[in-house]
Design a protein around this motif. Structure first.
Motif, mmCIF file in Angstrom:
data_model
loop_
_atom_site.group_PDB
_atom_site.id
_atom_site.type_symbol
_atom_site.label_atom_id
_atom_site.label_comp_id
_atom_site.label_asym_id
_atom_site.label_seq_id
_atom_site.Cartn_x
_atom_site.Cartn_y
_atom_site.Cartn_z
ATOM 1 N N GLN A 157 0.837 -1.199 0.000
ATOM 2 C CA GLN A 157 0.000 0.000 0.000
ATOM 3 C C GLN A 157 0.874 1.252 0.000
ATOM 4 O O GLN A 157 2.040 1.222 0.384
ATOM 5 N N ASN A 158 0.279 2.364 -0.378
ATOM 6 C CA ASN A 158 0.923 3.659 -0.208
ATOM 7 C C ASN A 158 0.895 3.963 1.289
ATOM 8 O O ASN A 158 -0.165 3.932 1.912
ATOM 9 N N ASP A 159 2.047 4.263 1.880
ATOM 10 C CA ASP A 159 2.115 4.507 3.321
ATOM 11 C C ASP A 159 1.172 5.610 3.782
ATOM 12 O O ASP A 159 0.802 5.663 4.953
ATOM 13 N N ALA A 160 0.767 6.491 2.884
ATOM 14 C CA ALA A 160 -0.092 7.617 3.249
ATOM 15 C C ALA A 160 -1.472 7.176 3.732
ATOM 16 O O ALA A 160 -2.162 7.955 4.391
ATOM 17 N N LYS A 180 -2.043 6.178 9.299
ATOM 18 C CA LYS A 180 -1.733 7.311 10.169
ATOM 19 C C LYS A 180 -1.308 6.757 11.520
ATOM 20 O O LYS A 180 -2.125 6.135 12.202
ATOM 21 N N PRO A 181 -0.065 6.968 11.895
ATOM 22 C CA PRO A 181 1.025 7.573 11.144
ATOM 23 C C PRO A 181 1.540 6.652 10.041
ATOM 24 O O PRO A 181 1.314 5.440 10.076
ATOM 25 N N ASP A 182 2.256 7.248 9.094
ATOM 26 C CA ASP A 182 2.673 6.473 7.921
ATOM 27 C C ASP A 182 3.770 5.458 8.216
ATOM 28 O O ASP A 182 4.083 4.632 7.366
ATOM 29 N N TRP A 183 4.320 5.471 9.424
ATOM 30 C CA TRP A 183 5.354 4.501 9.785
ATOM 31 C C TRP A 183 4.798 3.220 10.418
ATOM 32 O O TRP A 183 5.569 2.375 10.882
ATOM 33 N N LEU A 184 3.501 3.009 10.408
ATOM 34 C CA LEU A 184 2.931 1.784 10.991
ATOM 35 C C LEU A 184 3.475 0.504 10.347
ATOM 36 O O LEU A 184 3.795 -0.447 11.070
ATOM 37 N N PRO A 185 3.603 0.413 9.010
ATOM 38 C CA PRO A 185 4.177 -0.816 8.445
ATOM 39 C C PRO A 185 5.594 -1.088 8.962
ATOM 40 O O PRO A 185 5.934 -2.231 9.302
ATOM 41 N N ALA A 186 6.417 -0.059 9.060
ATOM 42 C CA ALA A 186 7.783 -0.234 9.559
ATOM 43 C C ALA A 186 7.783 -0.658 11.028
ATOM 44 O O ALA A 186 8.602 -1.487 11.438
ATOM 45 N N LEU A 187 6.856 -0.111 11.815
ATOM 46 C CA LEU A 187 6.776 -0.499 13.220
ATOM 47 C C LEU A 187 6.358 -1.960 13.344
ATOM 48 O O LEU A 187 6.929 -2.709 14.142
#
Length: 152
Positions: free
Chosen positions: A128-131, A134-141
């Motif tokens: 998905q588009n990280d946008a 919210k916040p856009d860093w959820l996939p990285a977390l």
């Protein structure tokens, strides 16, 4: 003019299959987006107490609130409010897979703004588009939690 500071506990709820529970929100401030379970602290409430309350109210799940995995400060408005300076703490919650989410404890505002919920797998989030998060860093977390990099 100085913005009001508001405190919020957010929950990184990860099931035993490694999926992250997110709610899809929509209000008058922005296009629909996916975010974690959680909400504002009540008067005299600690971040941990608010995390426990929000877990019960918004999901009906009975699980232990784990360690603090992230903090964030951001300026934004939520449904029917004006912009504020939000001080957020994100706590990890681990649970079994295939649990049902209960809406019994939802407020009218939550019923109006939460459109659906979904258990997201990491690979699906990365496509998905990280946008949309919210916040856009959820996939990285989520990735750091699953790989043990988040000191959890």
């Amino acid at each position: 003019m100085e913005l009001e500071a508001r405190k919020s506990s957010r929950l990184i709820i990860v099931d035993s299959d490694g999926n992250l529970l997110l709610f899809k929100y929509h209000d008058e401030h922005q296009a629909p987006f996916w975010a974690t379970v959680g909400g504002e602290l009540k008067l005299g409430e600690s971040y941990l107490d608010a995390a426990r309350r929000e877990l019960s109210e918004e999901t009906g799940l009975d699980a232990e609130i784990g360690p603090l995995v992230r903090e964030r400060e951001a300026i934004y408005a939520v449904a029917r409010s004006t912009p504020a300076r939000w001080l957020e703490k994100y706590f990890l919650v681990r649970c079994e897979s295939h649990l049902l989410i209960e809406q019994d404890g939802w407020t009218d505002e939550e019923r109006d703004t939460i459109q659906e919920w979904k258990w997201w797998g990491l690979e699906e989030m990365k496509m998905q588009n990280d946008a949309i998060f919210k916040p856009d860093w959820l996939p990285a977390l989520l990735e750091s939690v699953l790989h043990g990099d988040a000191d959890v």
